[in-house]
Design a protein around this motif. Structure first.
Motif, mmCIF file in Angstrom:
data_model
loop_
_atom_site.group_PDB
_atom_site.id
_atom_site.type_symbol
_atom_site.label_atom_id
_atom_site.label_comp_id
_atom_site.label_asym_id
_atom_site.label_seq_id
_atom_site.Cartn_x
_atom_site.Cartn_y
_atom_site.Cartn_z
ATOM 1 N N TYR A 1 44.068 46.691 45.078
ATOM 2 C CA TYR A 1 42.626 46.877 44.885
ATOM 3 C C TYR A 1 42.254 46.896 43.400
ATOM 4 O O TYR A 1 41.343 46.175 42.964
ATOM 5 C CB TYR A 1 42.179 48.186 45.559
ATOM 6 C CG TYR A 1 40.724 48.509 45.320
ATOM 7 C CD1 TYR A 1 39.718 47.864 46.046
ATOM 8 C CD2 TYR A 1 40.353 49.441 44.343
ATOM 9 C CE1 TYR A 1 38.380 48.159 45.813
ATOM 10 C CE2 TYR A 1 39.023 49.724 44.103
ATOM 11 C CZ TYR A 1 38.040 49.084 44.843
ATOM 12 O OH TYR A 1 36.712 49.357 44.585
ATOM 13 N N ASP A 2 42.940 47.699 42.603
ATOM 14 C CA ASP A 2 42.580 47.800 41.180
ATOM 15 C C ASP A 2 42.768 46.468 40.464
ATOM 16 O O ASP A 2 41.964 46.095 39.607
ATOM 17 C CB ASP A 2 43.440 48.875 40.504
ATOM 18 C CG ASP A 2 43.116 50.269 41.014
ATOM 19 O OD1 ASP A 2 41.951 50.501 41.411
ATOM 20 O OD2 ASP A 2 44.019 51.137 41.016
ATOM 21 N N LEU B 1 34.038 43.924 47.953
ATOM 22 C CA LEU B 1 34.573 43.642 46.614
ATOM 23 C C LEU B 1 33.563 42.871 45.768
ATOM 24 O O LEU B 1 33.282 43.238 44.620
ATOM 25 C CB LEU B 1 35.872 42.839 46.729
ATOM 26 C CG LEU B 1 37.160 43.580 47.062
ATOM 27 C CD1 LEU B 1 38.304 42.589 47.188
ATOM 28 C CD2 LEU B 1 37.482 44.611 45.989
ATOM 29 N N ASN C 1 41.631 44.332 51.791
ATOM 30 C CA ASN C 1 40.362 44.703 51.166
ATOM 31 C C ASN C 1 39.222 43.915 51.798
ATOM 32 O O ASN C 1 39.359 42.713 52.067
ATOM 33 C CB ASN C 1 40.404 44.414 49.660
ATOM 34 C CG ASN C 1 41.498 45.198 48.948
ATOM 35 O OD1 ASN C 1 41.341 46.376 48.672
ATOM 36 N ND2 ASN C 1 42.619 44.534 48.661
ATOM 37 N N GLN D 1 28.428 46.112 39.386
ATOM 38 C CA GLN D 1 29.019 46.599 38.133
ATOM 39 C C GLN D 1 28.606 45.772 36.929
ATOM 40 O O GLN D 1 28.466 46.306 35.822
ATOM 41 C CB GLN D 1 30.548 46.624 38.283
ATOM 42 C CG GLN D 1 31.277 47.316 37.143
ATOM 43 C CD GLN D 1 32.745 47.514 37.460
ATOM 44 O OE1 GLN D 1 33.161 47.407 38.615
ATOM 45 N NE2 GLN D 1 33.526 47.825 36.433
ATOM 46 N N LEU E 1 38.545 39.861 39.056
ATOM 47 C CA LEU E 1 37.164 39.394 39.246
ATOM 48 C C LEU E 1 36.268 39.790 38.082
ATOM 49 O O LEU E 1 35.399 39.016 37.659
ATOM 50 C CB LEU E 1 36.615 39.942 40.566
ATOM 51 C CG LEU E 1 37.323 39.414 41.824
ATOM 52 C CD1 LEU E 1 36.787 40.110 43.071
ATOM 53 C CD2 LEU E 1 37.150 37.909 41.945
ATOM 54 N N ILE E 2 36.462 40.992 37.548
ATOM 55 C CA ILE E 2 35.657 41.406 36.390
ATOM 56 C C ILE E 2 35.914 40.484 35.210
ATOM 57 O O ILE E 2 34.987 40.078 34.499
ATOM 58 C CB ILE E 2 35.965 42.875 36.036
ATOM 59 C CG1 ILE E 2 35.315 43.809 37.073
ATOM 60 C CG2 ILE E 2 35.460 43.207 34.633
ATOM 61 C CD1 ILE E 2 35.596 45.277 36.836
ATOM 62 N N ILE F 1 40.066 43.854 41.421
ATOM 63 C CA ILE F 1 38.832 44.205 40.695
ATOM 64 C C ILE F 1 38.944 43.734 39.244
ATOM 65 O O ILE F 1 38.018 43.133 38.675
ATOM 66 C CB ILE F 1 38.571 45.726 40.752
ATOM 67 C CG1 ILE F 1 38.186 46.143 42.180
ATOM 68 C CG2 ILE F 1 37.497 46.129 39.757
ATOM 69 C CD1 ILE F 1 36.837 45.614 42.634
ATOM 70 N N GLN F 2 40.124 43.963 38.626
ATOM 71 C CA GLN F 2 40.345 43.533 37.238
ATOM 72 C C GLN F 2 40.233 42.017 37.109
ATOM 73 O O GLN F 2 39.638 41.509 36.159
ATOM 74 C CB GLN F 2 41.729 44.006 36.774
ATOM 75 C CG GLN F 2 42.033 43.691 35.319
ATOM 76 C CD GLN F 2 43.414 44.192 34.919
ATOM 77 O OE1 GLN F 2 44.162 44.714 35.743
ATOM 78 N NE2 GLN F 2 43.740 44.037 33.644
ATOM 79 N N GLN G 1 30.547 44.876 44.875
ATOM 80 C CA GLN G 1 30.856 45.852 43.827
ATOM 81 C C GLN G 1 30.868 45.184 42.448
ATOM 82 O O GLN G 1 30.367 45.749 41.474
ATOM 83 C CB GLN G 1 32.210 46.505 44.116
ATOM 84 C CG GLN G 1 32.627 47.545 43.085
ATOM 85 C CD GLN G 1 33.949 48.177 43.415
ATOM 86 O OE1 GLN G 1 34.420 48.097 44.550
ATOM 87 N NE2 GLN G 1 34.560 48.818 42.433
ATOM 88 N N ILE G 2 31.438 43.991 42.369
ATOM 89 C CA ILE G 2 31.471 43.264 41.096
ATOM 90 C C ILE G 2 30.049 42.935 40.652
ATOM 91 O O ILE G 2 29.694 43.093 39.469
ATOM 92 C CB ILE G 2 32.306 41.969 41.227
ATOM 93 C CG1 ILE G 2 33.751 42.299 41.581
ATOM 94 C CG2 ILE G 2 32.242 41.151 39.941
ATOM 95 C CD1 ILE G 2 34.468 43.148 40.574
#
Length: 471
Positions: free
Chosen positions: A357-358, A324, A319, A331, A364-365, A361-362, A327-328
């Protein structure tokens, strides 16, 4: 008392066997020594007689001198017939031809047990030695014998055996005393362990026993003490986890009741046309938001259970780390702006993150959402670097920080550092960091946290690079 008697009997048997063997050896050695001493004494007398060219008168005087020791002297012809002190065939040597030949060749015969008539005419066993002589004095070539009653030697041996027997009894008595004391001491140690075991069996884990021994009981006591402490700590941890679980159930019930109450009221108002037409859109929007809130709450718990039980598969890929983090930022910027927080990205060029990838993202969110929750009027920095063996992503905030006493607990399910914030829109269930840690471990990575109370926190995620296959 079983162990006490077992030890006592075992010690006693060992002592008796040892002392008995020792006594047997002593008796055998002393018997041999007494016999050899007596034999040498008789041989010395015999050599003195033979070497001094004895006569009958010499033998009479010597016999009188040795009478106090009950020593009897006899002279024989070469064929074993007696010629001194009397010519009575009852006192013949009665030796075998082999023995007579040995004497004729000039050798002496050591102790032989021979039945002789004593002065009272009674048959009595004598220990006898035989020495050759050649035309000595008045006697023709033959041999002489010197004999001592076996009873005299037996008396000395009996005295030795009596002393050994007394020593054996004393040794056994002392052994019983020592064994009893030692067994009682050992049994007390066992009783202390039994008492401690019963206490633990009754649920009392705060048990202290003596651990200063240097033997196996000491090792066992130390291991038992460690087990007791571990059980006590486990019990306290179970109680703490139970408290967290109860609090979680209360939180979940509260979190669900609030949106359900809101939704129920709005639906009832819509059903009975109690809500004005111009507010119906707002009401439906509120119902939708509360529905999403409930869905997020349920999904978060279900997701944690899947992750914890490894019921998911990672689809790792390379990635672009810069994309990434951007995007965070995009978002969560609106959510951060509500608390006057700016999200800044500081990532080096060529940052590659080997991860699902998913799931990344989870991760970091969750981390950034956590930083927003505990920050206000400040910046949140997302840093990314390539290290030699891993990719490193840091989430840096300037929020309230974490007390050092809570650092180990923040990864636990249901745990919440700030109870006053448990009902905010940012963290309903308190399992976000647990999910993060489990996902990172599934990637064979690790996460670290540095925090200072009142100054903020730094969460560092390290994910290993893709391993190149070897051909």
């Amino acid at each position: 008392m079983k162990v006490l008697w077992q030890q006592l009997i075992a010690f006693l048997l060992v002592i008796i066997a040892t002392v008995a063997l020792f006594a047997y050896r002593i008796e055998d050695e002393m018997t041999t020594e007494i016999e050899q001493t007596r034999e040498q004494q008789l041989l010395n007398y015999g050599y003195n007689i033979v070497n001094n060219n004895f006569s009958r008168n010499d033998l009479v005087r010597t016999s009188q001198l040795l009478a106090s020791e009950n020593i009897v002297i006899q002279v024989y012809l070469s064929d074993g017939r007696t010629i001194y002190p009397i010519y009575d065939q009852r006192f013949d040597a009665n030796l075998s031809q082999e023995e007579l030949q040995l004497i004729q060749s000039g050798q002496y015969l050591g102790f032989r047990t021979v039945d002789r008539y004593n002065q009272n005419g009674e048959v009595e066993p004598y220990l006898t030695v035989y020495l050759p002589h050649h035309d000595v004095g008045e006697f023709p070539t033959g041999f002489i014998s010197l004999a001592a009653p076996l009873n005299d030697l037996q008396a000395r041996l009996d005295a030795v055996r009596q002393n050994i027997f007394i020593s054996l009894i004393l040794a056994i008595i002392m052994g019983i005393i020592i064994s009893t004391v030692y067994s009682i001491l050992q049994t007390r140690k066992i009783h202390r362990l039994q008492y401690a075991t019963r206490q633990i069996g009754q649920g009392n884990y705060d048990v202290t026993i003596a651990t200063d021994g240097q033997d196996e009981f000491g090792d066992l006591s130390r291991d038992f003490q460690k087990m007791s402490h571990s059980l006590m700590e486990s019990q306290e941890e179970i109680k703490r986890q139970e408290g967290l679980r109860r609090q979680f159930m209360m939180d979940v019930a509260h979190e669900m009741r609030t949106p359900l109450t809101t939704m129920s009221g709005l639906l009832e108002g819509l059903q009975h046309n109690m809500i004005p037409e111009k507010q119906r859109g707002r009401s439906l929007e509120l119902i939708q938001r509360e529905t999403q809130r409930l869905t997020r709450l349920v999904n978060e718990n279900l997701d944690y259970e899947k992750i914890r039980s490894h019921q998911f598969v990672l689809a790792k890929q390379e990635n672009d780390g810069n994309k990434l983090l951007d995007q965070i930022k995009e978002q969560l910027s609106r959510k951060a702006a509500k608390k006057n927080i700016n999200i800044l990205v500081e990532a080096e060029e060529g940052l590659i993150v080997w991860a699902d990838y998913d799931r990344i993202i989870q991760i970091l969110i969750n981390l950034v959402t956590n930083a927003i929750q505990f920050s206000e009027d400040s910046d949140i920095i997302l840093q990314g670097k390539m290290q030699e063996e891993y990719s490193e992503i840091k989430v840096i905030d300037q929020g309230i920080g974490i007390d050092p006493a809570h650092l180990k607990s923040i990864w636990e399910r249901f745990y919440k550092v700030d109870e006053s914030r448990k009902n905010t829109e940012f963290g309903e269930s308190g399992i976000g960091l647990s999910v993060v840690q489990s996902l990172i471990e599934a990637h064979q990575g690790n996460i670290e946290v540095d925090s200072e109370l009142g100054k903020g926190s730094v969460f560092t995620v390290k994910l290993p690079h893709k391993k190149e296959s070897k051909l």
